[in-house]
Design a protein around this motif. Structure first.
Motif, short mmCIF file in Angstrom:
data_model
loop_
_atom_site.label_atom_id
_atom_site.label_comp_id
_atom_site.label_asym_id
_atom_site.label_seq_id
_atom_site.Cartn_x
_atom_site.Cartn_y
_atom_site.Cartn_z
N GLU A 1 26.82 -8.70 13.03
CA GLU A 1 28.28 -8.63 13.15
C GLU A 1 28.97 -9.97 12.87
O GLU A 1 29.96 -10.02 12.14
CB GLU A 1 28.64 -8.15 14.56
CG GLU A 1 30.11 -7.94 14.79
CD GLU A 1 30.41 -7.35 16.15
OE1 GLU A 1 31.29 -7.89 16.84
OE2 GLU A 1 29.76 -6.34 16.52
N ALA A 2 28.46 -11.06 13.42
CA ALA A 2 29.12 -12.35 13.26
C ALA A 2 29.12 -12.80 11.80
O ALA A 2 30.15 -13.23 11.25
CB ALA A 2 28.46 -13.40 14.15
N ALA A 3 27.96 -12.73 11.16
CA ALA A 3 27.86 -13.16 9.76
C ALA A 3 28.66 -12.24 8.84
O ALA A 3 29.29 -12.69 7.88
CB ALA A 3 26.40 -13.20 9.33
N ASP A 4 28.64 -10.95 9.13
CA ASP A 4 29.39 -9.99 8.31
C ASP A 4 30.89 -10.23 8.44
O ASP A 4 31.63 -10.16 7.45
CB ASP A 4 29.05 -8.56 8.71
CG ASP A 4 27.61 -8.19 8.42
OD1 ASP A 4 26.91 -8.98 7.76
OD2 ASP A 4 27.17 -7.11 8.89
N GLN A 5 31.35 -10.54 9.65
CA GLN A 5 32.76 -10.82 9.84
C GLN A 5 33.14 -12.12 9.13
O GLN A 5 34.24 -12.24 8.57
CB GLN A 5 33.07 -10.94 11.34
CG GLN A 5 34.56 -11.11 11.65
CD GLN A 5 35.38 -9.90 11.25
OE1 GLN A 5 34.97 -8.76 11.51
NE2 GLN A 5 36.53 -10.13 10.63
N ARG A 6 32.24 -13.08 9.15
CA ARG A 6 32.50 -14.34 8.46
C ARG A 6 32.68 -14.11 6.96
O ARG A 6 33.57 -14.69 6.33
CB ARG A 6 31.35 -15.31 8.73
CG ARG A 6 31.56 -16.70 8.18
CD ARG A 6 30.65 -17.72 8.86
NE ARG A 6 29.24 -17.39 8.77
CZ ARG A 6 28.47 -17.04 9.81
NH1 ARG A 6 28.99 -16.96 11.03
NH2 ARG A 6 27.19 -16.78 9.64
N LEU A 7 31.86 -13.23 6.39
CA LEU A 7 31.99 -12.92 4.97
C LEU A 7 33.29 -12.18 4.68
O LEU A 7 33.98 -12.48 3.70
CB LEU A 7 30.79 -12.09 4.50
CG LEU A 7 30.83 -11.63 3.05
CD1 LEU A 7 31.00 -12.81 2.09
CD2 LEU A 7 29.56 -10.84 2.70
N LEU A 8 33.65 -11.24 5.53
CA LEU A 8 34.92 -10.53 5.37
C LEU A 8 36.09 -11.51 5.40
O LEU A 8 36.97 -11.48 4.52
CB LEU A 8 35.07 -9.48 6.48
CG LEU A 8 36.44 -8.83 6.63
CD1 LEU A 8 36.86 -8.10 5.36
CD2 LEU A 8 36.43 -7.86 7.83
N PHE B 1 33.61 -19.09 0.96
CA PHE B 1 33.23 -17.74 0.52
C PHE B 1 31.79 -17.73 0.01
O PHE B 1 30.99 -16.87 0.38
CB PHE B 1 34.18 -17.27 -0.58
CG PHE B 1 33.68 -16.09 -1.35
CD1 PHE B 1 33.72 -14.80 -0.82
CD2 PHE B 1 33.16 -16.25 -2.64
CE1 PHE B 1 33.25 -13.72 -1.54
CE2 PHE B 1 32.69 -15.16 -3.36
CZ PHE B 1 32.73 -13.89 -2.81
N ARG B 2 31.44 -18.69 -0.83
CA ARG B 2 30.11 -18.69 -1.41
C ARG B 2 29.05 -18.90 -0.33
O ARG B 2 27.99 -18.26 -0.36
CB ARG B 2 29.98 -19.78 -2.49
CG ARG B 2 28.61 -19.76 -3.14
CD ARG B 2 28.57 -20.49 -4.45
NE ARG B 2 28.90 -21.91 -4.34
CZ ARG B 2 28.73 -22.77 -5.33
NH1 ARG B 2 28.24 -22.38 -6.50
NH2 ARG B 2 29.07 -24.04 -5.17
N PHE B 3 29.32 -19.75 0.63
CA PHE B 3 28.36 -19.97 1.71
C PHE B 3 28.17 -18.67 2.50
O PHE B 3 27.04 -18.28 2.80
CB PHE B 3 28.85 -21.08 2.64
CG PHE B 3 27.95 -21.29 3.83
CD1 PHE B 3 26.77 -22.01 3.71
CD2 PHE B 3 28.26 -20.74 5.07
CE1 PHE B 3 25.92 -22.19 4.80
CE2 PHE B 3 27.42 -20.91 6.16
CZ PHE B 3 26.25 -21.64 6.03
N ALA B 4 29.28 -18.01 2.85
CA ALA B 4 29.18 -16.77 3.62
C ALA B 4 28.50 -15.67 2.82
O ALA B 4 27.74 -14.87 3.37
CB ALA B 4 30.58 -16.31 4.05
N LEU B 5 28.74 -15.63 1.52
CA LEU B 5 28.15 -14.60 0.67
C LEU B 5 26.66 -14.83 0.46
O LEU B 5 25.85 -13.90 0.57
CB LEU B 5 28.87 -14.57 -0.68
CG LEU B 5 28.33 -13.57 -1.72
CD1 LEU B 5 28.52 -12.14 -1.24
CD2 LEU B 5 29.02 -13.78 -3.06
N LEU B 6 26.30 -16.06 0.17
CA LEU B 6 24.93 -16.34 -0.22
C LEU B 6 23.95 -16.31 0.95
O LEU B 6 22.74 -16.28 0.74
CB LEU B 6 24.85 -17.68 -0.95
CG LEU B 6 25.70 -17.77 -2.23
CD1 LEU B 6 25.39 -19.05 -2.99
CD2 LEU B 6 25.47 -16.55 -3.11
N GLU B 7 24.45 -16.29 2.19
CA GLU B 7 23.53 -16.14 3.31
C GLU B 7 23.13 -14.68 3.50
O GLU B 7 22.22 -14.38 4.28
CB GLU B 7 24.13 -16.71 4.59
CG GLU B 7 25.35 -15.99 5.12
CD GLU B 7 25.86 -16.61 6.42
OE1 GLU B 7 25.09 -17.34 7.06
OE2 GLU B 7 27.01 -16.35 6.79
#
Length: 470
Positions: free
Chosen positions: A348-355, A405-411
C-alpha cells in the motif's frame, strides 16, 4: 434466423411487469444504412452469424430476436445536475432484448435514437449520426484501456435530416444499439421511491441483487449497496486512470452493475487538468475531471436514500456501506494506476507513493506532457526506460518531479514485461482520443462519406486493447 448456437435469450426485466416499462415500437426510418457492425462483441452473445440484411432488420427495424418479447421503454427518474426530474425515462431509446453472454452474464441490448416513447416529452426520439459515431469511439477507447464499459454493437444511418440547436442543422440521423451489462439505473430506484412504492424497491433489489451481485444474500439492502459502492468506486478509479471525463454523471446515467454507458459530451484529458469539463453546459464544473469521485458518491447517497425506505432498521449499516466508497476508490485508484503503468504492487505505501508521484509529474509538466503518452512511454517501468528517454518526449522527462516519479516507478517490478514486445510499443505515439481527432474522423464522414478513417481507428483501438491486456 441465423443466430448461432451461442445465442441464449433471457428477457428477465420484461418479466417485472408494466410498472417498470412501457411497450413501444421503433420509428419507421426512411433508410437503414449499416455503418458500424461490431462482430467481436456480437460473437459473445451469438449474433455474429446474422447476415447484413438480418442485422438491419433487428437493429434498424427492430424485428424481435428469437425468444424476445419486443422493445420496452424503461421507467426511471433522476437527478440531473442535482435537480430532481420526475419526467424522464427512456425518451429516445428502449430495452430491445436481454441475453446471456459467453461468461453467462446477463447483457442488455439497449438503443439510442430508436424513436419516440411515452417519456420523450418534446423530443423527437432521434440520435444524430455524429452523436452515434462519438459513442462508438468513446466505448472503443474505454474498452481498449480496460475500463468497464458498454460496447456499441451497431450503428445504422437512418436517412432523416435532424434539426438541433447545438450543432449545424439539418444533420444526419442514426440509430445505435449498445451491449451493456445493465440498464437498471440509480434513477430506476428513485422512481419507485418517489411514488413511495416500497414493494417496487423490494422487487428491484431482488432482481438486481440476483443478477448483478449474486454473492449478496436475498433481502440484504446494505449488502447490495456495498456491492454497488464497490463496483462504482472501481469504475470511477478506472475513469480517472484513463483520463476520461464522462460529462453527465446524473443518477440516470449510473447503473447498479458499475459499468459506464450513455456517452454524450465526453472527453479525454489532453493533459492534467482537475477542472477540465466535457459538457459545454456544465458551467459550474460539477462533473469536472477531478470532481467525478464526488459526483459518483453523491449519486450513491441518493440510491442509499431509496433503500432506506425498505431498510429503516438498517440505517447504520447503509451508512457504513456508503462510507466505504472513499477507501474503495483509493484502493482501486492505486490498482488502476499500477495497471496503466504495467507494474506489480509493492504494498500500500509504495503503491500510494507511485500514484502520488505520477499525478505530481503530470501536474508539474502541465501542457508539456499529454496524459496518455506518459502511461505509454513508461509502461513496464524500468523495462521502458531506454524507450521513454530515447523517444519523442525524452527531453520532457527531467526535473525533481520526474526524479520522484522514476524512483517510485522503478522500485516496482514490471508486470508481464513480454507485453512490450507487441508492435504497438515500437510506435512513437499511443492511440489517443482527443477532440481534434474525433472532429477529423467526423469531417471525413460529413464531407466525403468516407468511413475508412473511423474503421481504421477502431481496428487500431482493438489492437491496442490486446497489447495492453496480453
Amino acid at each position: 434466423m441465423s443466430v448461432s448456437s451461442a445465442y441464449r435469450p433471457d428477457p428477465c426485466f420484461f418479466d417485472l411487469g408494466p410498472e417498470f416499462g412501457d411497450r413501444v415500437q421503433a420509428a419507421d426510418f426512411p433508410q437503414t444504412i449499416l455503418r458500424v457492425r461490431n462482430d467481436r462483441a456480437a460473437a459473445t452473445v451469438g449474433l455474429e452469424t446474422l447476415s447484413d440484411d438480418e442485422w438491419r432488420a433487428h437493429f434498424g427495424r427492430f424485428a424481435p430476436l428469437p425468444g424476445q418479447p419486443g422493445p420496452i421503454a424503461m421507467r426511471y427518474h433522476g437527478h440531473q445536475f442535482r435537480t430532481y426530474n420526475p419526467d424522464i425515462g427512456d425518451g429516445r431509446g428502449f430495452l430491445a432484448a436481454q441475453l446471456r453472454d459467453d461468461q453467462n452474464r446477463l447483457l442488455d441490448l439497449g438503443t439510442k435514437g430508436s424513436g419516440q416513447t411515452p417519456w420523450s416529452r418534446r423530443g423527437d426520439g432521434r440520435l444524430t449520426l455524429k452523436g452515434g459515431m462519438r459513442e462508438v469511439l468513446a466505448a472503443a477507447m474505454l474498452e481498449s484501456l480496460g475500463v468497464p464499459t458498454c460496447r456499441i454493437l451497431s450503428l445504422i444511418e437512418t436517412g432523416e435530416a435532424l434539426e438541433r440547436g447545438d450543432e449545424p442543422s439539418p444533420t444526419r440521423s442514426a440509430v445505435m444499439v449498445r451491449l451493456s451489462h445493465s440498464h437498471i439505473r440509480f434513477g430506476t430506484f428513485q422512481r419507485a421511491a418517489y411514488y413511495g412504492r416500497k414493494d417496487q424497491i423490494e422487487v428491484l433489489l431482488e432482481h438486481a441483487r440476483s443478477l448483478y451481485h449474486p454473492s449478496v444474500a436475498p433481502g440484504d439492502a446494505p449488502g447490495f449497496l456495498a456491492a454497488v459502492v464497490e463496483a462504482s468506486a472501481r469504475l470511477t478509479a478506472k475513469w480517472i486512470s484513463a483520463g476520461f471525463v464522462h460529462g453527465v454523471l446524473n443518477t440516470d446515467n449510473l447503473n447498479v452493475a458499475g459499468e459506464s454507458f450513455d456517452y454524450g459530451p465526453w472527453r479525454f484529458l489532453p493533459h492534467y487538468d482537475p477542472a477540465f469539463t466535457a459538457a459545454y453546459f456544465d458551467s459550474q464544473g460539477l462533473y469536472a475531471f477531478a470532481r467525478q469521485p464526488e459526483a459518483v458518491f453523491w449519486n450513491l447517497t441518493q440510491l442509499a436514500g431509496c433503500l432506506k425506505l425498505i431498510a429503516e432498521p438498517q440505517v447504520a449499516a447503509l451508512t457504513e456501506a456508503l462510507n466505504g466508497f472513499g477507501p474503495a476508490y483509493i484502493r482501486h485508484l492505486r490498482a488502476a494506476f499500477l495497471n496503466r503503468l504495467g507494474v506489480k504492487s509493492l504494498g500500500e505505501a509504495a503503491d500510494q507513493r507511485l500514484l502520488d508521484a505520477t499525478l505530481a509529474l503530470l501536474r508539474d509538466k502541465g501542457e508539456a506532457l499529454r496524459w496518455e503518452p506518459l502511461f505509454f512511454d513508461w509502461f513496464g517501468g524500468f523495462s521502458s526506460s531506454a524507450r521513454a528517454l530515447g523517444g519523442v518526449r525524452g527531453k520532457t522527462y527531467q526535473g525533481e518531479a520526474f526524479d520522484a516519479f522514476r524512483f517510485a516507478l522503478l522500485e516496482h517490478e514490471p508486470d508481464r514485461p513480454e507485453r512490450l514486445e507487441h508492435p504497438m510499443f515500437a510506435a512513437p505515439e499511443p492511440e489517443e482520443m482527443l477532440i481534434d481527432e474525433v472532429e477529423t474522423l467526423w469531417s471525413a464522414i460529413e464531407q466525403g462519406d468516407d468511413w475508412s478513417p473511423l474503421h481504421a481507428k477502431l481496428a487500431r483501438l482493438d489492437a491496442a486493447g490486446k497489447a495492453w491486456a496480453l
